[in-house]
Design an enzyme around this catalytic site. Structure first.
Site, PDB file in Angstrom:
ATOM      1  N   ASP A  94      -0.396   4.097   0.907  1.00 49.28           N
ATOM      2  CA  ASP A  94      -0.683   5.296   1.908  1.00 49.28           C
ATOM      3  C   ASP A  94       0.232   5.261   3.436  1.00 49.28           C
ATOM      4  O   ASP A  94       0.610   4.183   3.328  1.00 49.28           O
ATOM      5  CB  ASP A  94      -2.194   5.364   2.268  1.00 49.28           C
ATOM      6  CG  ASP A  94      -2.246   4.040   2.870  1.00 49.28           C
ATOM      7  OD1 ASP A  94      -2.334   2.893   2.339  1.00 49.28           O
ATOM      8  OD2 ASP A  94      -3.316   3.953   4.073  1.00 49.28           O
ATOM      9  N   GLU A 115      -4.755   1.383   3.360  1.00 48.70           N
ATOM     10  CA  GLU A 115      -4.565   0.068   4.323  1.00 48.70           C
ATOM     11  C   GLU A 115      -4.582   0.569   5.737  1.00 48.70           C
ATOM     12  O   GLU A 115      -4.967  -0.093   6.914  1.00 48.70           O
ATOM     13  CB  GLU A 115      -3.328  -0.598   3.991  1.00 48.70           C
ATOM     14  CG  GLU A 115      -3.164  -1.865   4.720  1.00 48.70           C
ATOM     15  CD  GLU A 115      -2.354  -1.453   5.954  1.00 48.70           C
ATOM     16  OE1 GLU A 115      -2.048  -2.576   6.658  1.00 48.70           O
ATOM     17  OE2 GLU A 115      -1.782  -0.569   6.208  1.00 48.70           O
ATOM     18  N   GLU A 116      -3.994   1.805   5.806  1.00 54.13           N
ATOM     19  CA  GLU A 116      -3.751   2.269   7.483  1.00 54.13           C
ATOM     20  C   GLU A 116      -5.161   2.298   8.132  1.00 54.13           C
ATOM     21  O   GLU A 116      -5.228   2.646   9.266  1.00 54.13           O
ATOM     22  CB  GLU A 116      -2.907   3.699   7.393  1.00 54.13           C
ATOM     23  CG  GLU A 116      -1.602   3.499   6.946  1.00 54.13           C
ATOM     24  CD  GLU A 116      -0.428   2.490   7.523  1.00 54.13           C
ATOM     25  OE1 GLU A 116      -1.208   2.001   8.610  1.00 54.13           O
ATOM     26  OE2 GLU A 116       0.667   2.245   7.359  1.00 54.13           O
ATOM     27  N   HIS A 134       5.295   3.616  12.813  1.00 56.67           N
ATOM     28  CA  HIS A 134       4.317   4.111  12.961  1.00 56.67           C
ATOM     29  C   HIS A 134       4.721   5.521  13.798  1.00 56.67           C
ATOM     30  O   HIS A 134       3.795   6.260  14.202  1.00 56.67           O
ATOM     31  CB  HIS A 134       3.061   3.757  13.318  1.00 56.67           C
ATOM     32  CG  HIS A 134       2.127   2.845  12.636  1.00 56.67           C
ATOM     33  ND1 HIS A 134       0.881   2.664  12.673  1.00 56.67           N
ATOM     34  CD2 HIS A 134       2.469   2.690  11.201  1.00 56.67           C
ATOM     35  CE1 HIS A 134       0.521   1.996  11.614  1.00 56.67           C
ATOM     36  NE2 HIS A 134       1.493   2.014  10.770  1.00 56.67           N
ATOM     37  N   ASP A 138       1.715 -10.018   1.088  1.00 53.08           N
ATOM     38  CA  ASP A 138       1.511  -8.684   1.387  1.00 53.08           C
ATOM     39  C   ASP A 138       2.878  -8.311   2.526  1.00 53.08           C
ATOM     40  O   ASP A 138       3.379  -9.182   2.981  1.00 53.08           O
ATOM     41  CB  ASP A 138       0.335  -8.443   2.177  1.00 53.08           C
ATOM     42  CG  ASP A 138      -0.214  -7.094   2.211  1.00 53.08           C
ATOM     43  OD1 ASP A 138       0.514  -6.166   1.792  1.00 53.08           O
ATOM     44  OD2 ASP A 138      -1.225  -6.888   3.143  1.00 53.08           O
ATOM     45  N   HIS A 153       0.709  -1.115   0.093  1.00 54.88           N
ATOM     46  CA  HIS A 153      -0.053   0.050   0.042  1.00 54.88           C
ATOM     47  C   HIS A 153       0.909   1.260   0.029  1.00 54.88           C
ATOM     48  O   HIS A 153       2.044   1.394   0.344  1.00 54.88           O
ATOM     49  CB  HIS A 153      -0.824  -0.037   1.230  1.00 54.88           C
ATOM     50  CG  HIS A 153      -0.258   0.157   2.591  1.00 54.88           C
ATOM     51  ND1 HIS A 153      -0.094   1.374   3.326  1.00 54.88           N
ATOM     52  CD2 HIS A 153       0.212  -0.924   3.223  1.00 54.88           C
ATOM     53  CE1 HIS A 153       0.581   1.093   4.343  1.00 54.88           C
ATOM     54  NE2 HIS A 153       0.794  -0.272   4.662  1.00 54.88           N
ATOM     55  N   ASP A 192       7.048   1.484   5.941  1.00 52.48           N
ATOM     56  CA  ASP A 192       5.389   1.131   5.826  1.00 52.48           C
ATOM     57  C   ASP A 192       4.701   1.810   5.147  1.00 52.48           C
ATOM     58  O   ASP A 192       4.323   3.177   5.510  1.00 52.48           O
ATOM     59  CB  ASP A 192       4.850   1.046   7.355  1.00 52.48           C
ATOM     60  CG  ASP A 192       3.455   0.505   7.435  1.00 52.48           C
ATOM     61  OD1 ASP A 192       2.912   0.046   6.645  1.00 52.48           O
ATOM     62  OD2 ASP A 192       2.901   0.898   8.751  1.00 52.48           O
TER      63      ASP A 192
END
Length: 486
Positions: A123, A190-191, A459, A217, A121, A156
């Protein structure tokens, strides 16, 4: 006296038999690691670094409030991909699903075989307000310094998107032709759950009757000092992910002035319920993906640990007790309980008429939402407390015995020859769960070697990736496409 000697003789014989059997089990346990075939892939490092660095500069941020999305940034990112990978866009089929989810199809030589899908992903999560000054480099600068690329998405998961496209670009230049169709699918939300990205991709492909042999994934990684008794880094490939549920405990009534409280107030009863849940906990059980992890790493352990896990049937209670001693390993073998929100009262001298607690639970495969609700109600044993449970159950458990898992394991070993590659249970969520309905297997693996501190940066503050790690990720994607065509 004779009876005593006979008893000692019998006990000695049993002890000797125990030692022989457990020793035999230990000495005959076989490695589950394929021999590495070291990669000879040569990546254009400068161009690859330039592409990931530029990708980070697009503020493709996912917000829980979707009205905050800046879709101009998403449009610009997609245009950047077209500009950076002309060969990919010329030679592969490309479409946008729901405007911003991206699907590439590389047609294989044998259309009778089920395809393989690689997904990531593009995002990223927001930078937490007030932490901007704590970043050593601007989080959306893509700065390259000290052998590292800095910014949101370097771990990520723009590294996955760019890493896959770099690998495809490399293989196209090499004249490689996959045997089975390869799909590359990139979500944009996705987040916050992937409902408008990966979920819409799945719906589109399902309508076309497409079924994958496996989808890979992001997820686990190659982590140093992960498993006691194993000196090598361990690459963990998620074969399932835990379910995520929210339980709400609510009690109403019995307000009034604080000068005349009942012995058990609403706050006290909710607090008591939470205390009971934390004291009781779900039963730990070394089964499923957690058990698979130790079956794969046990042969690589030092002797004392290998002895214990090679004789798991005997030592399982002790193993489970040890695993339950730490939060990270306890989460591997049981459904977890985490009270996160408590709401009650507005005035210091008024008893609240309502008290509510919110609990986040991560469900083991095999534990249903109905099981969770029943456990909570039975444990708190208070009929005045209303319990509601909503969420998603654990994903299905994918196979570790077929060529699908072996292809991923072999590709990882080809790039990281000293790593032990094993299945495990993923605690967090990913887009992979959406693909369960159209794929026989779904796996979760980010092909980089990182430390526990790196995991906190995904994150958090100062997210970055070393150039070496990033290049190795590209090599892995090249290898896994090749392995899947053998």
């Amino acid at each position: 006296m004779k009876k005593r000697k006979l008893m000692l003789l019998v006990l000695s014989g049993l002890l000797l038999l125990f030692i022989i059997v457990t020793g035999f089990n230990t000495m005959t346990v076989k490695s589950k690691q394929p021999a590495p075939d070291p990669t000879n892939v040569a990546i254009d490092e400068a161009k690859a670094v330039e592409h990931l660095s530029k990708a980070v500069t697009f503020k493709t941020v996912s917000y829980q409030d979707r009205s905050k999305f800046d879709f101009n940034q998403f449009d610009e990112f997609i245009a950047f991909l077209r500009e950076s990978y002309p060969a990919v866009h010329q030679q592969l089929e490309f479409e946008k699903v729901n405007k911003y989810a991206l699907v590439y199809k590389w047609k294989g030589s044998d259309s009778s075989k089920n395809p393989v899908g690689l997904t990531s992903h593009y995002d990223v999560v927001p930078v937490l307000k007030g932490t901007e000054t704590k970043w050593e480099q601007d989080p959306f600068s893509g700065t390259v310094v000290g052998g590292k690329i800095w910014g949101r998405g370097t771990l990520d998961d723009k590294i996955g998107v760019i890493g896959i496209l770099q690998a495809v670009d490399y293989l196209l230049a090499e004249g490689f032709q996959p045997e089975r169709d390869l799909y590359f699918m990139f979500g944009f939300d996705e987040e916050i759950g992937g409902d408008e990205g990966a979920n819409k991709i799945v719906t589109t492909l399902e309508d076309r009757g497409i079924t994958f042999d496996y989808v890979l994934d992001e997820g686990g990684a190659i982590i140093e000092d992960m498993v006691p008794g194993v000196d090598q880094p361990v690459g963990v490939v998620g074969i399932s992910e835990k379910g995520s549920a929210t339980a709400e405990l609510t009690i109403e009534g019995s307000g009034g002035h604080s000068s005349q409280p009942k012995d058990h107030t609403n706050i006290g009863r909710i607090s008591s319920a939470i205390a009971k849940l934390e004291d009781t906990q779900f039963t730990g059980d070394l089964r499923g993906p957690g058990e698979d992890l130790f079956e794969f790493v046990a042969p690589e352990m030092s002797f004392p640990m290998k002895y214990v896990f090679a004789n798991k049937a005997i030592f399982e209670p002790a193993i489970e007790k040890i695993l339950l001693g730490k939060p990270a390993t306890a989460a591997l073998i049981r459904t977890t309980i985490a009270p996160t929100i408590f709401q009650a009262g507005e005035q210091y001298n008024a008893l609240p008429e309502k008290a509510t607690a919110i609990i986040n639970l991560r469900l083991m495969p095999g534990d249903s939402l109905a099981d969770v609700k029943r456990f909570i109600e039975d444990t708190i044993d208070d009929k005045d407390i209303k319990v509601t449970v909503n969420g998603s159950e654990a994903s299905k458990v994918s196979s570790t015995n077929g060529w699908q898992f072996t292809s991923i394991q072999q590709a990882a070993r080809n790039v990281y020859g000293n790593a032990v590659v094993a299945p495990y249970l993923m605690f967090a969520g990913s887009d992979a769960k959406h693909y369960d309905s159209i794929s026989k297997n779904t796996y979760r693996f980010l092909p980089v070697q990182i430390t526990p501190e790196d995991l906190n940066r995904m994150h958090g503050t100062n997210e970055h990736i070393s150039i070496e790690n990033y290049i190795n990720a590209i090599k892995f994607y090249v290898e896994v496409m090749k392995e899947s065509s053998k």
